[in-house]
Scaffold this active site. Structure first.
Site, PDB file in Angstrom:
ATOM      1  N   ASP A   1       5.655  -4.499   6.285  1.00 28.50           N
ATOM      2  CA  ASP A   1       6.318  -5.734   6.712  1.00 28.50           C
ATOM      3  C   ASP A   1       6.251  -6.830   5.647  1.00 28.50           C
ATOM      4  OD1 ASP A   1       3.555  -5.953   7.286  1.00 28.50           O
ATOM      5  OD2 ASP A   1       3.964  -7.649   8.612  1.00 28.50           O
TER       6      ASP A   1
ATOM      7  N   ARG B   1       1.141  -5.135  -5.107  1.00 29.21           N
ATOM      8  CA  ARG B   1       1.374  -6.313  -4.258  1.00 29.21           C
ATOM      9  C   ARG B   1       1.570  -7.474  -5.226  1.00 29.21           C
ATOM     10  NH1 ARG B   1      -2.970  -3.780  -0.921  1.00 29.21           N
ATOM     11  NH2 ARG B   1      -1.884  -2.877   0.855  1.00 29.21           N
TER      12      ARG B   1
ATOM     13  N   THR C   1       4.441   2.875   5.501  1.00 30.93           N
ATOM     14  CA  THR C   1       3.070   2.390   5.698  1.00 30.93           C
ATOM     15  C   THR C   1       2.321   3.346   6.616  1.00 30.93           C
ATOM     16  OG1 THR C   1       1.708   0.690   6.752  1.00 30.93           O
ATOM     17  CG2 THR C   1       3.990   0.760   7.448  1.00 30.93           C
TER      18      THR C   1
ATOM     19  N   ASP D   1       0.046   2.454   8.516  1.00 31.92           N
ATOM     20  CA  ASP D   1      -0.458   1.692   9.671  1.00 31.92           C
ATOM     21  C   ASP D   1       0.431   1.766  10.921  1.00 31.92           C
ATOM     22  OD1 ASP D   1      -2.384   0.894   7.852  1.00 31.92           O
ATOM     23  OD2 ASP D   1      -1.409  -1.010   7.407  1.00 31.92           O
TER      24      ASP D   1
ATOM     25  N   ARG E   1      -5.297  -1.534   9.000  1.00 31.98           N
ATOM     26  CA  ARG E   1      -5.266  -3.001   8.868  1.00 31.98           C
ATOM     27  C   ARG E   1      -5.538  -3.631  10.230  1.00 31.98           C
ATOM     28  NH1 ARG E   1      -3.695  -5.808   4.447  1.00 31.98           N
ATOM     29  NH2 ARG E   1      -2.588  -4.059   3.561  1.00 31.98           N
TER      30      ARG E   1
ATOM     31  N   GLU F   1     -15.294  10.375  21.903  1.00 20.58           N
ATOM     32  CA  GLU F   1     -15.863   9.864  23.152  1.00 20.58           C
ATOM     33  C   GLU F   1     -15.469   8.407  23.378  1.00 20.58           C
ATOM     34  OE1 GLU F   1     -17.343  12.140  21.335  1.00 20.58           O
ATOM     35  OE2 GLU F   1     -17.719  13.675  22.834  1.00 20.58           O
TER      36      GLU F   1
ATOM     37  N   GLY G   1       0.842  -1.202   0.000  1.00 22.34           N
ATOM     38  CA  GLY G   1       0.000   0.000   0.000  1.00 22.34           C
ATOM     39  C   GLY G   1       0.871   1.244   0.000  1.00 22.34           C
TER      40      GLY G   1
ATOM     41  N   ASP H   1       2.661  -0.256  11.898  1.00 25.12           N
ATOM     42  CA  ASP H   1       2.535  -1.564  12.557  1.00 25.12           C
ATOM     43  C   ASP H   1       3.840  -2.362  12.534  1.00 25.12           C
ATOM     44  OD1 ASP H   1       2.520  -1.904   9.843  1.00 25.12           O
ATOM     45  OD2 ASP H   1       0.847  -3.297   9.778  1.00 25.12           O
TER      46      ASP H   1
HETATM   47  O1  F6P Z   1      -1.560  -1.130   4.776  1.00 24.53           O
HETATM   48  C1  F6P Z   1      -2.118   0.076   4.351  1.00 24.53           C
HETATM   49  C2  F6P Z   1      -3.602  -0.060   4.155  1.00 24.53           C
HETATM   50  O2  F6P Z   1      -4.128   1.187   3.740  1.00 24.53           O
HETATM   51  C3  F6P Z   1      -4.380  -0.578   5.369  1.00 24.53           C
HETATM   52  O3  F6P Z   1      -4.594   0.423   6.330  1.00 24.53           O
HETATM   53  C4  F6P Z   1      -5.625  -1.100   4.730  1.00 24.53           C
HETATM   54  O4  F6P Z   1      -6.190  -2.125   5.512  1.00 24.53           O
HETATM   55  C5  F6P Z   1      -5.118  -1.656   3.421  1.00 24.53           C
HETATM   56  O5  F6P Z   1      -3.879  -1.023   3.149  1.00 24.53           O
HETATM   57  C6  F6P Z   1      -6.053  -1.433   2.257  1.00 24.53           C
HETATM   58  O6  F6P Z   1      -5.506  -2.083   1.159  1.00 24.53           O
HETATM   59  P1  F6P Z   1      -6.040  -1.876  -0.342  1.00 24.53           P
HETATM   60  O7  F6P Z   1      -5.551  -0.540  -0.811  1.00 24.53           O
HETATM   61  O8  F6P Z   1      -5.434  -3.003  -1.086  1.00 24.53           O
HETATM   62  O9  F6P Z   1      -7.528  -1.894  -0.275  1.00 24.53           O
END
Ligand code: F6P
Length: 363
Positions: free
Chosen positions: A144, A113, A167, A169, A213, A229, A52, A171
């Site tokens: 990763d 990917r 990324t 995320d 993710r 909240e 991504g 993560d």
């Molecule tokens: O890893 C980055 C991310 O944007 C995540 O936050 C999300 O779950 C995923 O990629 C979405 O992937 P795609 O662009 O393949 O829908």
């Protein structure tokens, strides 16, 4: 990493034997790599973006290209990540190839990917393309999953790889920042602030789902910064009953404007939570908003441009110094080089400390 049946492997074992008592495992690896770097001399490197996309990838590409050229290297750009590598879709980059991109979202090298690269056959094909084009080192900007591809490639073939954590995320363990996270959080903040305006005008409850993710960092940071909240993240078990009870209590005292930020990886997720609240609290005027890919786009923040530039610069330094097969992170404002072998998903220790902040401030 051992190469059986080659002199390098024997040398490495020998060095490990000598130095293991005095140095850590990584130090003996570094020493070995430095010796082979002296022998090998990196002349041509390539850079790709994979997985991504994230805002700041362009700034990282720019830093890799300009640092490489500064040190007299040839730098090649590979289009569409590992997919482009397998298709030999690469071109020589000059300093001006990366002019005027530091402020742009997306990636000029495009991203993909690539399933084929998960297979040994795919990586063999990739290696042959690198060999044919005399590429001595590869910089991979991605998450990763992309690092795993780089690790396997570097294990199977003599191609040094450096990872840059790109990324939204955040993560990946071993770095305080990943390229794109800060921009994504700020985009989410901007959107949530706007949603709160309309929520306030209509006395509504909004459930806002953000990306990440299986990590809750975007939700946590954007939720705290917008005074949400409730914040629901996968790192912490969601107590749906407690949320319903607290909304009932708020309804009684006419506190009708509420924002719940939900990470997409949370066990409920936006849609499930919306359905549950609609069913249990039909009198509440509830809306669901999924922010989606807007969080991946846009001009990177100053912070993302800075870390991308810093990491990109150090990626090239790593290749020149023989610090191979690591990803470049920043920890406590210092560069942190994590062996690709040790790349791990960041696990949810954040929850307790940060959730206390959330609970205290939204009480
Ligand atoms: O890893 C980055 C991310 O944007 C995540 O936050 C999300 O779950 C995923 O990629 C979405 O992937 P795609 O662009 O393949 O829908």
């Amino acid at each position: 990493m051992y190469y059986k049946n080659d002199t390098g492997g024997i040398m490495k074992l020998f060095l490990k034997g000598i130095f293991n008592d005095c140095f850590k495992h990584e130090d003996s690896n570094l020493l070995y790599n430095q010796l082979s770097a002296m022998k090998k001399k990196i002349k041509r490197i390539a850079v790709l973006t994979s997985g991504g996309d994230s805002p700041g990838m362009n700034a990282a590409i720019r830093a890799v290209v300009r640092t490489g050229i500064y040190y007299g290297l040839e730098v090649y750009g590979i289009m569409r990540g590992y997919q482009g590598l397998l298709e030999e879709d690469l071109f020589k980059m000059e300093s001006r190839s990366v002019a005027n991109i530091i402020q742009r979202g997306g990636t000029i090298l495009k991203s993909a990917r690539c399933k084929e690269f998960y297979t040994p056959e795919g990586r063999k094909k990739g290696y042959e393309v690198l060999k044919k084009n005399e590429i001595d080192g590869l910089v991979v900007i991605g998450g990763d999953g992309s690092f795993k591809g780089a690790l396997n490639l570097s294990k199977e073939y003599d191609i040094p790889c450096i990872g840059l954590a790109g990324t939204i995320d955040k993560d990946i363990a071993g770095t305080d920042f990943t390229i794109g996270f800060d921009t994504a959080v700020n985009t989410a903040i901007d959107a949530i602030d706007k949603i709160r305006d309309t929520a306030d005008a209509h006395d509504r409850l909004f459930i806002i789902e953000v990306m990440g993710r299986d990590a809750g960092y975007i939700a946590l940071h954007s939720g705290i910064a917008t005074g949400a909240e409730n914040i629901l993240i996968p790192e912490r078990k969601t107590d749906a009953e407690a949320i319903i009870t607290s909304l009932q209590e708020k309804e009684r005292r006419k506190k009708l404007v509420n924002i719940i930020v939900v990470a997409e990886g949370d066990e409920y997720g936006g849609i499930e939570l919306y359905r549950l609240i609609k069913e249990r609290l039909p009198n509440l005027d509830t809306r669901l908003c999924t922010l989606g890919h807007i969080q991946r786009g846009g001009s990177p923040t100053g912070l993302d441009r800075l870390i991308a530039s810093r990491m990109g610069y150090h990626a090239v330094e790593c290749l020149l110094e023989g610090r191979y097969n690591v990803f470049v992170g920043i920890l406590n404002n210092r560069m942190n080089y994590v062996p690709l072998e040790q790349v791990a998903k960041r696990k949810g220790r954040i929850a307790e400390e940060w959730m206390k902040v959330v609970e205290t401030l939204s009480a």
